[in-house]
Design a protein around this motif. Structure first.
Motif: not given
Length: 206
Positions: A73-76, A79-84, A87-90, A198-200
């Motif tokens: 999920i983190f990898g996805e 790859r998406v433009r924006g704040d990682t 995006m992870l939470i979303g 912090l996960v990033v």
């Protein structure tokens, strides 16, 4: 289902926080960790330790996902433009089991995974039994007709432990949920502070 389902509160005690905000959490009585060494004085965490704890807390919150699931999920998100982190939470909130839990159709995220796996849920009228299924904006999630009198649903709907966030539209009489929009970190009603940044940092170094 994860092996952690029957011992979910060990996650709370390991973190020293009531991460789901439940009244039954043992952290409400004992803030120290589990096991015979749980009461030892905690040393100040290193940067790595802080990042690891942030990852474990977020991963645990969504039903103690496996590292492989969470890393994917983190990898996805990466790859998406924006704040990682956002995006992870979303992406995590778009999991079907997360939506079922957020909508207060079941009392816990662990129960949500089991509820979906047992085939009690439909998405846009079609039965879906994959907890990790990713809903889209505008999707309608409903409880199957034959499952609507289950005691677990009645317990969750009547609970005052948590509120339904505004990115979902929920009709508890019909047991129907509409996923209105993908939330950001500030939209999600976490009972504790989550730090996806912090996960990033953790994955950037490991």
């Amino acid at each position: 289902m994860t092996k952690r389902t029957s011992a979910k509160y060990k996650i709370d005690r390991r973190m020293g926080e009531n991460i789901w905000g439940r009244a039954k959490s043992p952290v409400n009585k004992r803030e120290y960790g589990p096991g015979q060494h749980g009461q030892r004085r905690k040393n100040k965490l290193s940067d790595f330790g802080t990042q690891l704890r942030a990852k474990q807390k977020l991963k645990g919150y969504y039903g103690d996902l496996t590292e492989k699931q969470f890393r994917k999920i983190f990898g996805e998100a990466e790859r998406v433009r924006g704040d990682t982190g956002e995006m992870l939470i979303g992406l995590l909130e778009r999991r079907l089991d997360a939506v079922v839990y957020r909508a207060k159709l079941v009392p816990t995220v662990f129960a949500a995974r089991q509820f979906v796996n047992h085939g009690h849920v439909q998405v846009n009228g079609a039965r879906v039994n994959i907890a990790s299924y990713r809903v889209k904006e505008g999707d309608v999630i409903s409880v199957r007709e034959k499952s609507r009198q289950l005691a677990i649903i009645l317990e969750a709907v009547q609970s005052s432990e948590r509120d339904v966030p505004d990115y979902l539209e929920v009709d508890h009489n019909k047991l129907v949920v509409t996923f209105v929009r993908t939330p950001g970190l500030g939209d999600v009603p976490y009972p504790v502070v989550m730090e996806p940044n912090l996960v990033v940092e953790y994955y950037a170094k490991n």
